[in-house]
Design an enzyme around this catalytic site. Structure first.
Site, short mmCIF file in Angstrom:
data_model
loop_
_atom_site.label_atom_id
_atom_site.label_comp_id
_atom_site.label_asym_id
_atom_site.label_seq_id
_atom_site.Cartn_x
_atom_site.Cartn_y
_atom_site.Cartn_z
N HIS A 73 -10.65 -4.82 10.64
CA HIS A 73 -11.32 -4.81 9.33
C HIS A 73 -12.69 -4.14 9.41
O HIS A 73 -13.52 -4.35 8.53
CB HIS A 73 -11.54 -6.24 8.82
CG HIS A 73 -10.32 -6.98 8.40
ND1 HIS A 73 -9.35 -7.38 9.27
CD2 HIS A 73 -9.91 -7.40 7.17
CE1 HIS A 73 -8.39 -8.03 8.60
NE2 HIS A 73 -8.71 -8.05 7.34
N GLU A 112 0.81 -1.22 0.00
CA GLU A 112 0.00 0.00 0.00
C GLU A 112 0.84 1.27 0.00
O GLU A 112 0.47 2.27 -0.63
CB GLU A 112 -0.95 0.03 1.20
CG GLU A 112 -2.15 -0.92 1.09
CD GLU A 112 -1.85 -2.33 1.57
OE1 GLU A 112 -0.69 -2.64 1.92
OE2 GLU A 112 -2.78 -3.16 1.59
C1 LIG Z 1 -1.78 -4.50 4.82
C2 LIG Z 1 -2.86 -5.38 4.30
N1 LIG Z 1 -3.26 -5.23 3.03
C3 LIG Z 1 -4.24 -6.01 2.54
C4 LIG Z 1 -4.84 -6.96 3.31
C5 LIG Z 1 -5.97 -7.82 2.74
N2 LIG Z 1 -5.50 -9.19 2.61
C6 LIG Z 1 -5.80 -10.13 3.53
S1 LIG Z 1 -5.12 -11.61 3.17
C7 LIG Z 1 -4.41 -11.00 1.78
C8 LIG Z 1 -3.58 -11.89 0.93
C9 LIG Z 1 -2.40 -12.40 1.66
O1 LIG Z 1 -1.78 -13.38 0.90
P1 LIG Z 1 -0.63 -14.27 1.50
O2 LIG Z 1 0.34 -13.42 2.23
O3 LIG Z 1 -0.10 -15.09 0.39
O4 LIG Z 1 -1.31 -15.20 2.59
P2 LIG Z 1 -2.45 -16.30 2.39
O5 LIG Z 1 -3.74 -15.58 2.59
O6 LIG Z 1 -2.29 -16.88 1.05
O7 LIG Z 1 -2.23 -17.29 3.47
C10 LIG Z 1 -4.72 -9.66 1.59
C11 LIG Z 1 -4.28 -8.85 0.44
C12 LIG Z 1 -4.43 -7.06 4.64
N3 LIG Z 1 -4.99 -7.93 5.49
N4 LIG Z 1 -3.42 -6.28 5.11
#
Ligand SMILES: Cc1ncc(C[n+]2csc(CCOP(=O)(O)OP(=O)(O)O)c2C)c(N)n1
Ligand SMILES: Cc1ncc(C[n+]2csc(CCOP(=O)(O)OP(=O)(O)O)c2C)c(N)n1
Ligand SMILES: [Mg+2]
Ligand SMILES: [Mg+2]
Lengths: 336, 355, 336, 355
Positions: free
Chosen positions: A132, A63
């Protein structure tokens, strides 16, 4: 006259983006999951298909970088629209938003200005918990330099998002997760209209008390007003602020001149919030209009719990609105 | 021509850290991936003019600060001028530049009138940002200077965004961003490197490694010894140069700019340099020895360039003429700034929004 | 009785850190330039020499990481004190401060709590411009879960910093760049004392108007009060809030009960600021005590300019305080 | 024993990205720097019990969510259980763990009572965080689980801080933090890697690379192809493993923990894994084909472990007994959670501050 049609808030937003991207090729979109997936909440759905990956870009979870890049692109004439998945995460990029974007025009003596939009959904009611569910409108309004918009109806959402994209200043555009599937009358896609930033609207006229609110709380306020009218004969005028900054105090004061009572309601934290601001301004500018102490209602100073009864307890929604109005009208109620 | 020269003091050697680029130098390990063709003496003389003007302006500003006429944080780039001038001469006026609070040298090198620079630092109405931005917020869109910044590393994604804009419009403009060695460990750097590499943006990341971030030597906080190796991990072309030699800087940035314009994506340049003045006006400089600083004076980029010009048969008289012209430029700039009025009080409330 | 001695605010802070580090080996310090240099403003001077590099640590310019690490260390029983060079830069780590630190105790149902301090200087008056002069106390107070402390005198600074370090909750400890070289009476180093968090203090008694303020504005308020007394015979009671969150409204209301008038003054942005909050609470809790509309004075909604006359124009200091008090006392003044 | 196996689909092969670890696998290029001694069948059976219990709990939760009894964002780790269980068995109860919103598997593997897990997700008073935290905020300090987190990457510096605390106190505890592939490009990761490396903190960075961040495959946003190579730039020891094989996970984490305890500093582990369920309850999964998911079922860590047990002469009956025991554990947990009361309304206002 334009034939209206019923559509969802979500659809209205999607149309606004599509129409503005057609109208102005400087407009482009960046964010997480916005392109191929069409946005976690589907606001950017099918835009990739029409505008291609050069104008609808999936970013990494960075971000700070992509909000900072939006600043850069806007500074040289583009009109970026950035989606933040949950507005809570703007805190990760708070320096870019408050120390950079909000101040850039001023720090450069007006030589660089930033036509950009940061949009996304916020708010509680769906058990998303502390990180959230926050409403950050008061935060965005606290710092100088940002227009802050928070529409509650599909019509306003579309018109304000178009206005935000056309505005030459940074606009924080706040959606609410409870609003996406609400419906309302909106002109058909080929009818261009905007809703001006900075203009409030009386959404329900009333004689007894002015209730100022915006975003999803508007719906709770209208429901409360109906019940107050039915059960207690209290006639609440509901003013939809729509834009939190700049604030259309003219419309509010005009209403207070009619009702003599003022209550501001919002879902961001009450402490140092927009409601406190409205109360403070009322006593600065129109103390003589107030027949009873002005009040505000916002989130209590606690993080937002997941547990349903706890979340329902703290949301400043219908039940709390009614209770507060009844308190404020307490003489009338006592005699009713 | 060797590109970076470094010595390691005994204390530093143990850690493998180089702290110096003064003349008793070791040649750098990495051969440059670009040529350093000698620039014409005409160009070098122009560069000398600009570098010297930057020096004089900043010396003037340090004096003004010590007289209490400048508040806040005023950072000079004394000793680092070659980075700004070499880079400015290697890019086009319509390219985009962002940099740090330490930005007077870049502003002047880009072509911003030094009178407006001084006026801005003094907070006068005639400053480039109408006195609102001050020393840390030089701006000059006509010459591509899109802003200097008070928050470490914040300007770096801005440049990436400008590069993105240029690319979206099909222009062959590039963006160039300057930052210090200490900036590398702000998270946003990492985020920006990845996106810039992934999207192959036409951006140059230029690190002015002056060995210190504020009062802390970079080796005390960095796990990475050779900072320029870091961005390679993203597949970013990355080099280290001697930032005190304007010809080398010019060659490196020309090469990186060419790469960017032709779609080859970002380049990272670590330029080894040294600030001969304090971190900011008023710095007591207890964190380094006077000997260290004096030793570094031998690598003063102005001396390096002056010697280069003499070696290429420019006469002392010709140099004296330049020095005289700089004195006049300075006098004009100071006169302009000092006689400029303060901004009108009403200005405090304007420019928050573009109307 | 303890023999007091005159010392600077800066010295008082340094002593507080030293004494607490001696008292409790769980206390340690992290920040930029804090160890070998002793802090840009010299607050941590000579602590490295006494406590060594294991307890006084120079960090890279990585506010997110080291504030996040403070959370981690505190969660497992340490008592980190983090220095931020200019509090403006807490925005770089806003997620860690507001989404993590402020909410951790709540999100874990009280199972993990965070005894940590984030301290640093803020404020204007020295031409540092938009990104180095902000007062962010209203911001820290807006989000739940943080104690926010902003002492104005050396005595309070030392006593509150010690209390902050001993507190089991996260405390944002706000210094002001105009205060470091101010002096005041403080007990000698070997005399242990704390000033309780959450307790305001009347710093100047008065009959006509209650002026609530904190941090450097206290000095401006006291100077304004003197001049108002001399020139206009207006007797202002000055309440030093000292702790912004939780807010000692009891002391404020007790004062308003005496004076009937309330003005809140602070250097953070007025919009959605602490002043608005105080006004809103006054009308919620003690509207009957107010003889005239309560007011607040803070920074106008503009970034902070470098230029001296412009910065002086917007700082809510003595001149503006006096003007506001005179407006509020306008009937008295008119007849005086 | 090969540590990572990957296939590349034709589409992915072009980009050089591996998306799969199903059985038609290519051996990984990097040989593991540690041994993978076979674990005893007793231990493996215990692991099977815990992994299966995690699976059943999460299947139950997905059902409850589809019935509308769970709101918010509920992320399961179905298909990723081996990472949690292998790591938990390789560390001590007094070590510190932090992880993401996708944390039920870690909570149960650490030893948190599954009844409390379910209760927490349902928002009941008997949940591990009294119903306030929910699915994204599992916590169990008694078993070293210091918190799971809703903000991507935020938990990573927390673990570094815990490691710092342990080291300051002269303890040989370590910290272990889990995050996803998408987390790598949050700036705080970079900041934390540098400090952890520079200060040689006893921390393990464990990436559960399930190939997607939300609905976006990691190759679409990452400039770095082999993610585990990234932390090497800081001098952090970094490896890639097959995260679907609990024995490999156990060996890798044991090795990394030993390194941390003996003062050798941080280790980064990229574990290739796959989530067989959606990103969160309600995910429509339009971003991948059913074929891809079905193909991956062949590498389901439960199947892998079950087969391993059969290969080592554990009988079907013995396995059936475990499966029966798990069913009873689940029933007890569900019973506990479902019959637990909602928190008292007054609870909404407590625990903001520690009194
Ligand atoms: C700073 C931030 N940006 C966006 C999000 C929304 N978000 C939640 S899970 C996710 C994807 C994360 O992917 P990954 O790190 O591969 O973990 P996974 O969910 O696959 O276990 C996003 C973008 C968040 N929680 N925090
Ligand atoms: C995010 C942030 N943290 C801290 C500071 C305070 N600060 C200003 S300059 C500086 C040192 C920067 O060092 P470096 O990047 O090497 O640049 P140099 O000043 O040497 O040119 C610091 C820590 C800041 N401006 N921004
Ligand atoms: Mg430096
Ligand atoms: Mg993932």
């Amino acid at each position: 006259m334009v034939q209206m049609r019923k559509t969802t808030y979500l659809q209205a937003l999607n149309e606004a983006l599509r129409e503005e991207m057609r109208r102005d090729e400087r407009v482009f979109i960046m964010g997480e999951d916005v392109a191929y997936y069409g946005g976690l909440f589907r606001v950017t759905r099918n835009l990739l298909e029409e505008f291609g990956p050069q104008r609808v870009m999936d970013t990494p979870i960075s971000e700070q970088a992509f909000i900072g890049m939006a600043l850069g692109a806007a500074a040289v004439g583009m009109r970026p629209v950035v989606e933040i998945m949950y507005m809570d995460f703007t805190l990760v990029a708070a320096d870019q938003i408050f120390n950079q974007i909000g101040k850039y025009a001023y720090m450069t003596g007006g030589r660089v200005y930033l036509p950009l939009v940061i949009r996304g959904q916020q708010g509680g009611g769906k058990n998303y918990g502390s990180q959230h569910s926050q409403s950050l409108d008061s935060l965005y309004a606290h710092f100088p330099g940002l227009r802050v918009v928070a529409p509650a109806t599909p019509y306003d959402a579309k018109g304000l998002l178009k206005a935000a994209i056309r505005d030459d200043n940074p606009v924080v555009f706040l959606e609410h997760k409870m609003l996406y599937f609400t419906t309302g009358e909106v002109p058909p896609p080929d009818v261009d209209y905007t809703v001006p930033i900075g203009l409030a609207e009386v959404k329900r006229p009333g004689r007894d008390l002015t209730l100022v609110t915006y975003s999803y709380c508007l719906l709770e306020a209208l429901a409360a007003a109906e019940e107050l009218a039915e059960k207690y004969g209290i006639d609440v005028e509901v003013v939809d602020l729509r834009t939190v900054n700049p604030m259309d105090t003219e419309t509010i004061w005009a209403s207070v001149a009619r009702t003599g009572r003022l209550l501001a309601v919002h879902e961001s934290y009450a402490n140092c919030g927009v409601g406190a601001e409205i109360v403070a301004r009322a006593y600065e500018e129109v103390p003589h209009l107030l027949k009873a102490p002005a009040r505000r209602l916002g989130m209590p100073p606690v993080p937002i719990p997941v547990s349903r009864p706890l979340e329902q307890e703290i949301l400043p929604w219908k039940r709390h609105i009614m209770a507060t109005v009844l308190e404020m009208m307490h003489e009338r109620v006592a005699y009713a | 021509m060797s590109v970076v020269k470094t010595i390691t003091s005994s204390q530093e050697r143990k850690r493998g850290w180089s702290i110096s680029l003064a003349p008793d130098l070791l040649p750098v390990e990495v051969p440059p991936p670009f040529d350093v063709p000698p620039l014409s003496v005409e160009v070098l003389q122009k560069m000398y003019h600009v570098m010297l003007l930057i020096r004089r302006v900043e010396e003037y500003l340090l004096d003004a600060a010590s007289e209490g006429r400048i508040g806040g944080a005023m950072h000079t780039a004394i000793g680092m001028e070659a980075n700004a001038v070499g880079a400015a001469f290697a890019t086009r006026p319509d390219d985009y530049v962002t940099c740090t609070y330490r930005g007077h040298h870049h502003a002047i090198a880009r072509g911003l009138d030094p009178g407006q620079v001084i006026a801005e630092v003094l907070g006068k109405a005639s400053g480039c940002a109408r006195g609102k931005g001050g020393s840390m917020h030089m701006v000059d869109p006509e010459h591509g200077l899109m802003g200097t910044n008070g928050v470490v590393a914040a300007q770096v994604p801005h440049a990436a965004g400008m590069a993105l804009a240029a690319r979206m419009r099909g222009e062959d403009r590039i963006a160039l961003t300057f930052f210090g060695d200490g900036a590398i460990y702000q998270g946003v750097m990492h985020e920006t490197f990845n996106i810039a590499a992934k999207w192959k943006l036409p951006v140059i990341f230029y690190m002015e490694n002056n060995k210190y971030s504020e009062m802390t030597p970079i080796w005390r906080t960095s796990a990475i010894e050779d900072l320029y190796t870091f961005p390679k991990v993203y597949g970013i072309e990355s080099i280290r140069i001697n930032g005190n030699d304007v010809e080398i800087v010019h060659a490196a940035v020309s090469w990186a700019a060419e790469r960017a314009r032709s779609g080859e994506g970002p380049t990272f340049i670590e330029a080894i340099t040294y600030r001969l003045a304090g971190h900011m006006a008023g710095d007591l400089e207890t964190y380094r020895t006077p000997e260290e600083r004096e030793h570094q004076r031998q690598a003063d980029p102005l001396l390096v360039l002056r010697q280069k010009l003499l070696d290429r048969n420019v006469t002392e008289e010709a140099l004296a003429r330049i020095e005289e012209a700089v004195a006049q430029d300075l006098a004009r700039a100071v006169e302009f700034a000092e006689t400029s009025p303060w901004p009108d009080i009403a200005e405090a409330y304007t420019d928050v929004f573009h109307l």
